[in-house]
Design a protein around this motif. Sequence first.
Motif, PDB file in Angstrom:
ATOM      1  N   TYR A 174      39.414  36.197  46.430  1.00 23.34           N
ATOM      2  CA  TYR A 174      39.543  36.728  47.788  1.00 23.34           C
ATOM      3  C   TYR A 174      40.754  37.668  47.880  1.00 23.34           C
ATOM      4  O   TYR A 174      40.651  38.762  48.465  1.00 23.34           O
ATOM      5  CB  TYR A 174      39.665  35.576  48.792  1.00 23.34           C
ATOM      6  CG  TYR A 174      39.748  36.044  50.222  1.00 23.34           C
ATOM      7  CD1 TYR A 174      38.666  36.670  50.826  1.00 23.34           C
ATOM      8  CD2 TYR A 174      40.915  35.880  50.961  1.00 23.34           C
ATOM      9  CE1 TYR A 174      38.742  37.118  52.138  1.00 23.34           C
ATOM     10  CE2 TYR A 174      40.997  36.321  52.268  1.00 23.34           C
ATOM     11  CZ  TYR A 174      39.911  36.940  52.848  1.00 23.34           C
ATOM     12  OH  TYR A 174      39.983  37.392  54.143  1.00 23.34           O
ATOM     13  N   LEU A 175      41.876  37.268  47.284  1.00 26.17           N
ATOM     14  CA  LEU A 175      43.072  38.122  47.288  1.00 26.17           C
ATOM     15  C   LEU A 175      42.799  39.421  46.526  1.00 26.17           C
ATOM     16  O   LEU A 175      43.249  40.499  46.944  1.00 26.17           O
ATOM     17  CB  LEU A 175      44.264  37.385  46.675  1.00 26.17           C
ATOM     18  CG  LEU A 175      44.802  36.189  47.463  1.00 26.17           C
ATOM     19  CD1 LEU A 175      45.897  35.483  46.682  1.00 26.17           C
ATOM     20  CD2 LEU A 175      45.311  36.616  48.836  1.00 26.17           C
ATOM     21  N   ARG A 176      42.069  39.330  45.440  1.00 30.63           N
ATOM     22  CA  ARG A 176      41.737  40.531  44.670  1.00 30.63           C
ATOM     23  C   ARG A 176      40.853  41.474  45.480  1.00 30.63           C
ATOM     24  O   ARG A 176      41.049  42.693  45.472  1.00 30.63           O
ATOM     25  CB  ARG A 176      41.046  40.133  43.373  1.00 30.63           C
ATOM     26  CG  ARG A 176      40.943  41.282  42.400  1.00 30.63           C
ATOM     27  CD  ARG A 176      40.479  40.820  41.066  1.00 30.63           C
ATOM     28  NE  ARG A 176      39.133  41.345  40.888  1.00 30.63           N
ATOM     29  CZ  ARG A 176      38.285  40.972  39.961  1.00 30.63           C
ATOM     30  NH1 ARG A 176      38.624  40.025  39.126  1.00 30.63           N
ATOM     31  NH2 ARG A 176      37.120  41.523  39.869  1.00 30.63           N
ATOM     32  N   GLU A 177      39.890  40.919  46.204  1.00 31.31           N
ATOM     33  CA  GLU A 177      39.034  41.751  47.056  1.00 31.31           C
ATOM     34  C   GLU A 177      39.855  42.442  48.134  1.00 31.31           C
ATOM     35  O   GLU A 177      39.629  43.620  48.444  1.00 31.31           O
ATOM     36  CB  GLU A 177      37.930  40.901  47.689  1.00 31.31           C
ATOM     37  CG  GLU A 177      36.875  40.451  46.710  1.00 31.31           C
ATOM     38  CD  GLU A 177      35.927  39.418  47.313  1.00 31.31           C
ATOM     39  OE1 GLU A 177      36.034  39.119  48.531  1.00 31.31           O
ATOM     40  OE2 GLU A 177      35.077  38.898  46.567  1.00 31.31           O
ATOM     41  N   LEU A 178      40.814  41.717  48.699  1.00 33.07           N
ATOM     42  CA  LEU A 178      41.691  42.319  49.714  1.00 33.07           C
ATOM     43  C   LEU A 178      42.504  43.462  49.117  1.00 33.07           C
ATOM     44  O   LEU A 178      42.642  44.516  49.737  1.00 33.07           O
ATOM     45  CB  LEU A 178      42.627  41.249  50.312  1.00 33.07           C
ATOM     46  CG  LEU A 178      42.004  40.219  51.237  1.00 33.07           C
ATOM     47  CD1 LEU A 178      43.024  39.148  51.581  1.00 33.07           C
ATOM     48  CD2 LEU A 178      41.483  40.878  52.507  1.00 33.07           C
TER      49      LEU A 178
END
Length: 182
Positions: A174-178
């Motif tokens: 999720y952090l990578r997608e952000l």
Amino acid sequence: MIKQPEEDWLDDTPENVTDDDDEIIWVSKSEIKRDAEELKRLGAELVALGKNALDKIPLDEELRDAVELAQRIKKEGRRRQLQLIGKMLRSRDVDPLRQALDKLKNRHNQQVSLFHKLEALRDRLIEQGDDAMPEVLTLWPNADRQQLRALIRNAKKEQAGNKPPKSARQIFQYLRELAEAQ
């Protein structure tokens, strides 16, 4: 008395020194070999690249064919093909190739650095919970706070129960997608 001929070549006065000596640059055999080895290493780097990365390198058709052939060959034939690639590189300007390779390496290093930062942030989120949440919201104001809280809660339960870190991986994802959406 015997008159000796004048020998100008013995006289080292500035008016008798010619510029012809300045134009000759002597290169040692060892230096030539070092340069050839450097070009073979550059060729080996090109052969080690994948197809997508190779597309980003400015290669002429002949050199690209040689690199693709070397990627398919094994053992002794590969060594000889690498020597051929090194020989081909001697007659080309390799600066654009080096710059493109450096650019690819730099992008890879930046990506690795980003992943390390995201892993550290994920670990802080799991350890500190809501106390680390403002850091995420500062970096990405559109982050889903509820989803992150649920994932953090699940990750803590998984850690306590010695279960596989599925939620921790989901937090990282999720952090990578952000980060990529930014």
